[in-house]
Scaffold this active site. Structure first.
Site, mmCIF file in Angstrom:
data_model
loop_
_atom_site.group_PDB
_atom_site.id
_atom_site.type_symbol
_atom_site.label_atom_id
_atom_site.label_comp_id
_atom_site.label_asym_id
_atom_site.label_seq_id
_atom_site.Cartn_x
_atom_site.Cartn_y
_atom_site.Cartn_z
ATOM 1 N N SER A 110 -9.873 -76.183 74.879
ATOM 2 C CA SER A 110 -10.430 -75.051 76.353
ATOM 3 C C SER A 110 -10.308 -75.645 77.755
ATOM 4 C CB SER A 110 -11.490 -74.546 75.794
ATOM 5 O OG SER A 110 -11.905 -73.752 76.563
ATOM 6 N N HIS A 111 -11.784 -75.436 77.577
ATOM 7 C CA HIS A 111 -11.727 -76.309 79.139
ATOM 8 C C HIS A 111 -12.645 -77.561 79.154
ATOM 9 C CE1 HIS A 111 -15.780 -75.544 77.297
ATOM 10 N NE2 HIS A 111 -16.392 -76.072 77.630
ATOM 11 N N ASP A 274 -9.836 -70.287 82.781
ATOM 12 C CA ASP A 274 -10.029 -71.814 81.925
ATOM 13 C C ASP A 274 -8.825 -72.941 81.733
ATOM 14 O OD1 ASP A 274 -10.437 -70.890 79.568
ATOM 15 O OD2 ASP A 274 -11.646 -72.372 78.727
ATOM 16 N N ASP A 276 -7.536 -73.125 78.786
ATOM 17 C CA ASP A 276 -6.761 -72.298 77.946
ATOM 18 C C ASP A 276 -6.596 -70.638 77.838
ATOM 19 O OD1 ASP A 276 -9.062 -72.051 77.034
ATOM 20 O OD2 ASP A 276 -8.676 -71.775 74.850
ATOM 21 N N ASP A 278 -8.806 -68.747 78.280
ATOM 22 C CA ASP A 278 -9.955 -66.771 77.616
ATOM 23 C C ASP A 278 -11.695 -67.107 78.529
ATOM 24 O OD1 ASP A 278 -11.567 -69.814 76.884
ATOM 25 O OD2 ASP A 278 -10.908 -69.466 74.517
ATOM 26 N N ARG A 279 -11.197 -67.905 79.086
ATOM 27 C CA ARG A 279 -12.070 -68.015 80.692
ATOM 28 C C ARG A 279 -12.643 -67.153 81.764
ATOM 29 N NH1 ARG A 279 -17.502 -72.974 79.553
ATOM 30 N NH2 ARG A 279 -17.396 -72.672 77.085
ATOM 31 N N LYS A 373 -11.775 -64.061 73.745
ATOM 32 C CA LYS A 373 -11.951 -63.472 75.331
ATOM 33 C C LYS A 373 -11.055 -63.719 76.002
ATOM 34 C CE LYS A 373 -13.949 -68.420 75.005
ATOM 35 N NZ LYS A 373 -15.117 -68.990 74.578
HETATM 36 C C1 G1P Z 1 -19.810 -72.376 74.153
HETATM 37 C C2 G1P Z 1 -20.251 -71.937 74.806
HETATM 38 C C3 G1P Z 1 -19.445 -70.386 73.479
HETATM 39 C C4 G1P Z 1 -18.171 -70.819 73.286
HETATM 40 C C5 G1P Z 1 -18.173 -72.134 73.246
HETATM 41 C C6 G1P Z 1 -16.457 -71.290 73.042
HETATM 42 O O1 G1P Z 1 -20.482 -73.173 72.865
HETATM 43 O O2 G1P Z 1 -21.696 -71.549 74.870
HETATM 44 O O3 G1P Z 1 -20.706 -69.455 73.912
HETATM 45 O O4 G1P Z 1 -17.790 -69.685 72.633
HETATM 46 O O5 G1P Z 1 -17.843 -72.973 74.371
HETATM 47 O O6 G1P Z 1 -15.599 -71.475 73.834
HETATM 48 P P1 G1P Z 1 -21.742 -74.135 72.960
HETATM 49 O O7 G1P Z 1 -20.789 -75.267 73.450
HETATM 50 O O8 G1P Z 1 -22.506 -73.387 73.488
HETATM 51 O O9 G1P Z 1 -21.462 -74.223 71.373
HETATM 52 ZN ZN ZN Z 2 -11.627 -71.845 76.539
#
Ligand code: G1P
Ligand code: ZN
Length: 538
Positions: A110-111, A274, A276, A278-279, A373
């Protein structure tokens, strides 16, 4: 061939798949053993189609080559791979659904920062296009713990850069344009003519792909199809190290975009996605739209977009997400579901047709069009809305708050805490919850103080320990939970929310400062950790 190994025991995926340092993934047999567990737990992959792609970060290409060799050894009929190994997470979700694949491997952390010293990650999505269920995730984890070895084909290399079809020992290999079918889907959902006209009328935008996977998507959809200028698309060339940045679209990490949007010559609309894709973060001229507000605004207006003309059957938000969308659902007289953190909980509701729109405070919003997302989707939804309204982003928000009231909201992160200390903080507050019920906090009556557990209305499963919450009726709320996605130490997340029916023009910091102070005291955080202030506020 069969490669014998001794089992690994640290392959427990978090809320968004397995994430580790690149060096961990580079260990011999590491990725292979996790993938083997997936193949063993998902027999439907044998003879089926598998989608493979990632956010383009360092190690993406070698990981794809490994997965293709393993797919071949496990009887996969066809692999569909994004050109250059690129697929944004929502585009991969869509491709799985569109091709009728039995599942897909999404290579992303992800990010999280990327590069040789950064993070890598993998998650498995099922034939629905959504992330593996908790049960499947647990089965995969258990399987890795007792694994004796894995099946992999003799080395061969797939050319990831040239689109087209080929074959290897009976397995079809198709390299596809990562953007094409996703762009077609977006054109069904939104009024591209209206957005094109808006942009042609002098309305200016700025989209920041943060050197990550959405660059090619933005160039095609915002640039070629909608007419955004080249200079309005920032950092759209994907890089393996994301340009050394932290591609998380929030006020801290998307600094370049934030500075532009808060400046004198700010464009009318700004958005970022972000690593990938999705954000999303949504901004207007000198205004930031909090993700919970964005979800609420889109819920109130979705029926005006072509793909949602029939209205929404319901909406959902994760528990810590602001209750702004609840107010909209009530006005629309549709159900609003409250789920644990993590996108997978929305997927059952989407599959069952119970909701059409959902979101999280962590800059995640999406709809029934995918099972992930979707960052660019959110930007397009806003552009469609702005084209309809002829108002500024600030104007849209003012009108929304006047109608529904305003939910001031903040998330405060305390990062890199000692694991044991973090557990102690949570346990301490959990133990004190029963005594808080019925007390007052900052003059507000505590109507509920408990630990959130979720009963999935679709499959009946129960998820416990999903965050501590102290609820002061509609007026305010404090939520505390530990992050499930970190790769170092523990991160404590404190979520603050305060509702005002009339006073809608305060700064969130000012509106929430008393609540923040009370929350720190409740947690006894400064005394236990020596920290007085969060590392990150979003
Ligand atoms: C975090 C975000 C959550 C999201 C996840 C994956 O998880 O808070 O909403 O779904 O990243 O992108 P957390 O680190 O809080 O468990
Ligand atoms: Zn992501």
């Amino acid at each position: 061939m069969f490669v014998k190994i001794s089992p690994f025991n640290d392959q427990r995926p978090g809320t968004a798949g397995l994430r580790k340092k690149v060096s961990v993934f580079q260990q011999p047999h590491y990725l292979e053993s996790f993938a083997e567990a997936i193949f063993r737990c998902c027999p439907q992959l044998d003879g089926g189609t598998v989608v493979i792609g990632g956010d383009g970060r360092y190690h993406n290409r070698p990981a794809i080559q490994t997965l293709v060799r393993m797919a071949s050894a496990h009887g996969v009929k066809k692999v569909v791979i994004g050109q250059q190994g690129h697929l944004s997470t929502p585009a991969a979700s869509h491709l799985i659904r569109e091709t009728g694949a039995a599942g897909g491997f999404l290579l992303t952390a992800s990010h999280n920062p990327a590069g040789p010293d950064g993070d890598f990650g993998i998650k498995f999505n099922t034939e629905t296009g959504g992330q593996a269920s908790e049960q499947l995730t647990e089965d995969i984890y258990r399987c890795t713990q007792s694994l004796d070895g894995y099946h992999v084909a003799e080395p061969f290399d797939v050319d990831l850069d040239t689109p087209g079809a080929s074959e290897h020992e009976g397995m079809q290999i198709e390299i596809v344009d990562p953007v094409h079918s996703y762009a077609a889907l977006m054109q069904q959902l939104f009024d591209f003519d209206a957005i094109r006209n808006l942009l042609a009328s002098g309305f200016s935008l700025c989209f920041d792909a943060m050197h990550a996977v959405t660059g090619p998507y933005a160039r095609c959809i915002l640039g070629e199809l909608l007419g955004a200028t080249e200079t309005s698309l920032l950092n759209c060339q994907p890089q393996e190290d994301f340009g050394g940045g932290h591609p998380d679209p929030n006020l801290v990490y998307a600094r370049q975009l934030v500075d532009i949007m808060m400046g004198q010559d700010a464009p009318d609309f700004g958005a970022a996605s972000d690593g990938d894709g999705d954000r999303n973060m949504i901004l207007g001229k000198r205004i930031f739209v909090s993700p919970g507000d964005s979800l609420a605004v889109l819920a109130a207006n979705a029926h005006r977009f072509p793909g949602y003309a029939g209205g929404l059957p319901g909406v959902a938000r994760s528990m810590p997400t602001s209750r702004a969308v609840d107010a909209v659902a009530e006005a629309l007289d549709i159900p609003c579901y409250e789920t644990p953190t993590g996108w997978r909980f929305f997927c059952n509701l989407l599959e069952d047709g119970r909701i059409g729109l959902c979101g999280e405070e962590s800059f995640g919003t999406s709809s029934h069009h995918a099972r992930e997302k979707d960052g660019l989707w959110a930007a397009l939804a806003w552009l469609n809305l702005l084209a309809l309204e002829g108002k500024s982003v600030a104007g849209v928000m003012q009108a929304h708050w006047q109608r529904f009231g305003r939910h001031y909201y903040q998330r405060q992160d305390f990062e890199n805490l000692d694991m044991a200390q973090a557990d102690q903080l949570i346990t301490g507050l959990r133990d004190r919850l029963p005594s808080l019920q019925g007390q007052t906090l900052n003059g507000l009556y505590i109507s509920q103080a408990d630990e959130f557990a979720y009963h999935d209305p679709v499959d009946g499963s129960v998820s416990k320990h999903q965050g501590l919450r102290i609820v002061m009726g509609e007026a305010a709320r404090i939520v505390v939970r530990l992050s499930g996605t970190g790769t170092a130490g523990a991160t404590l997340r404190l979520y603050l929310e305060r509702y005002e029916r009339q006073a809608i023009d305060m700064q969130p910091e000012a509106a929430l400062s008393d609540l923040a102070a009370a929350a720190l005291e409740l947690l006894d955080l400064p005394a236990l950790t020596g920290r007085n202030a969060p590392d990150l506020v979003t």
